[in-house]
Design a protein around this motif. Sequence first.
Motif, mmCIF file in Angstrom:
data_model
loop_
_atom_site.group_PDB
_atom_site.id
_atom_site.type_symbol
_atom_site.label_atom_id
_atom_site.label_comp_id
_atom_site.label_asym_id
_atom_site.label_seq_id
_atom_site.Cartn_x
_atom_site.Cartn_y
_atom_site.Cartn_z
ATOM 1 N N THR A 200 84.828 47.103 -1.504
ATOM 2 C CA THR A 200 84.176 47.843 -0.418
ATOM 3 C C THR A 200 84.876 47.652 0.927
ATOM 4 O OG1 THR A 200 82.033 47.620 -1.535
ATOM 5 C CG2 THR A 200 81.998 48.201 0.801
ATOM 6 N N LEU A 201 85.147 46.401 1.280
ATOM 7 C CA LEU A 201 85.748 46.101 2.578
ATOM 8 C C LEU A 201 87.268 46.170 2.530
ATOM 9 C CD1 LEU A 201 83.500 43.033 3.512
ATOM 10 C CD2 LEU A 201 83.144 45.445 4.124
ATOM 11 N N GLY A 202 87.814 45.837 1.360
ATOM 12 C CA GLY A 202 89.266 45.786 1.218
ATOM 13 C C GLY A 202 89.772 44.370 1.424
ATOM 14 N N PRO A 203 90.859 44.010 0.779
ATOM 15 C CA PRO A 203 91.360 42.633 0.855
ATOM 16 C C PRO A 203 91.845 42.211 2.233
ATOM 17 C CG PRO A 203 92.946 44.058 -0.254
ATOM 18 C CD PRO A 203 91.702 44.860 -0.084
ATOM 19 N N ASP A 204 92.235 43.161 3.066
ATOM 20 C CA ASP A 204 92.825 42.828 4.364
ATOM 21 C C ASP A 204 91.854 42.946 5.540
ATOM 22 O OD1 ASP A 204 95.323 42.422 3.116
ATOM 23 O OD2 ASP A 204 95.738 44.586 3.197
ATOM 24 N N TYR A 205 90.620 43.291 5.247
ATOM 25 C CA TYR A 205 89.654 43.475 6.332
ATOM 26 C C TYR A 205 89.377 42.151 7.036
ATOM 27 C CZ TYR A 205 85.300 44.467 8.796
ATOM 28 O OH TYR A 205 84.340 44.601 9.767
ATOM 29 N N ARG A 206 89.329 42.197 8.364
ATOM 30 C CA ARG A 206 89.013 41.031 9.182
ATOM 31 C C ARG A 206 87.737 41.314 9.963
ATOM 32 N NH1 ARG A 206 93.675 37.566 10.288
ATOM 33 N NH2 ARG A 206 95.498 38.344 9.135
ATOM 34 N N VAL A 207 86.866 40.342 10.051
ATOM 35 C CA VAL A 207 85.570 40.523 10.712
ATOM 36 C C VAL A 207 85.724 40.225 12.203
ATOM 37 C CG1 VAL A 207 83.135 39.906 10.683
ATOM 38 C CG2 VAL A 207 84.494 39.740 8.576
ATOM 39 N N PRO A 208 85.368 41.178 13.071
ATOM 40 C CA PRO A 208 85.586 40.986 14.512
ATOM 41 C C PRO A 208 84.374 40.410 15.244
ATOM 42 C CG PRO A 208 84.966 43.241 14.120
ATOM 43 C CD PRO A 208 84.947 42.564 12.770
ATOM 44 N N THR A 209 84.650 39.732 16.335
ATOM 45 C CA THR A 209 83.643 39.409 17.336
ATOM 46 C C THR A 209 84.194 39.937 18.657
ATOM 47 O OG1 THR A 209 83.060 37.383 16.154
ATOM 48 C CG2 THR A 209 82.279 37.599 18.433
#
Length: 539
Positions: A200-209
């Motif tokens: 769903t998110l993908g292996p390279d997705y990074r979670v932002p703040t």
Amino acid sequence: MHESDQPDVGPDPSTTPIPPTPPADSSALPAHSSAASEPPTTTGSGRRAAARPAGVAGFGAGVMTAIRKHPKTWIAAAGAVAFVLLGTGSVALGATIGAPAAAVGIAPTGTPTPTRTASATPTPTPTVDPARPVPANQAAATRVRTCSVAGLAADGRLGSLEAQVVNAKTGQTLFDRNGVKPGPTASVLKTLTSAAALATLGPDYRVPTTVVAGSTPGQVVIVGGGDVTLSRLPAGQASFYTGAPKIQDLANQVKQAMGGQPITSIVVDATLFGAPFWQPSWDEREERVVEGSTPYMTALMVDGDRDDPTAVESPRSTDPVSRAVQYFQQYLGTSVGVSQGVAPAGARQLGVVQSQPVTTLIDQAMRVSDNTIMEELARLVAIKNGAGNTFDALNAGVLAGLKGYGIDTSGIHIADGSGLSADNAVPPSYLTQLFIKVLNRQNGLGVVYDGLPVAGKSGTLGPGYNRFTGSSSVARGAVFAKTGWIDHGYTLSGIVNAADGTPLTFAVFALGNVGDNAKQAIDSLVAGFYKCGDNLSNG
């Protein structure tokens, strides 16, 4: 038909000796009468046809005279003829029930001359006893496996056992005990959450703040994107989460972007995750305070809300957002007022920091069975799939994320992302199929394989966890699996590189009235899988 299956056939009638001509006086029978020595002929259908040479009536009278004169001689001759005829009948019967019999032809006169005429015999149509139905497709012969783990599976420490083992190369189920029955997985559920996040998110997705400008001059809005790894530790100090972003770095970006303009207020936008922030089926005192494994799941926190930012487990607070804002203020160098709200649409960005990619988050969470990362990923999956942002949305969201793997999800229920809830339900058969894809690194699932604890070597199966000891140590280094434990359940699922070289996928749930020693019983059973390999019997 094989030669050995062919029935024996009697002597060829054409080679059967003709009985000698019985003695007779010269007045009764000519010395060389062809009528006395010529046997009856046969028709093409095998029926006998009487020969009718001249002088038949005289011949009959002469015979009767000879019989009256020499009765003993003629009785003996008659017996010989009967013997020959009976023998000939036996041959005929043998030919009838055996291979197609050759027709025998006799010349009209003189010595019999054998001739063979090919005769096609129709293949008999087999009949089926209506009382014995016969399957349309006969099952192919299957290998008989002889290596049994039945005794290990009957260990009372396993409670109510649900288990399955599959040959990962052939897909054949080798061992099954209630394998299609959904049961609570404990932390084994993290494999499903990981798979859904990758899809769903993908292996390279990074979670932002992020921080954006507020609606009034000098106002800043900090927006929680769900990253639980954001750390409060200053630069140069490592937190528990490898490569975690720093809230200090975020504050420094904001100060630079403000260009010396004073900050007048701080708004906190943590609306990405909806309430309740604690899953109702979790034991709050046990998990949050005593064990310190799980926080309130808010969209903004630092260090997974641990009291000790460097520890695997540490007590958590009841207000993760406030702890995060406290450190944000500290690094901004201000004590201005804080309120909750929502970031203005299209607001100017003042700063952003990002988590490590999804692959790194999964790797770390799988190795140490971190609940917090997995709850974050499950919530982000549900949001991305449009299911919602609460615990109640996780079932639809995660199942949507798993759909692309092509494995039947019937019977699965997702109550959380970590497996902490006893309300989760997954059949072992789903896990054995999913781990085949993990083993083959399909759809990026190789990261799950790389993060699995290894028996006797690493993670929650490594030193210090008292796993695969004693006789079970034979499987050390060969079992790659996710552990799990909740009240009334111990689980283990993953991959075994068996002693015979066969890759096996397995899932074992020990459920019900079980204690800590269930772990050793599970290890013994899995070591049995290792020793048996493809010879593992379901008996």
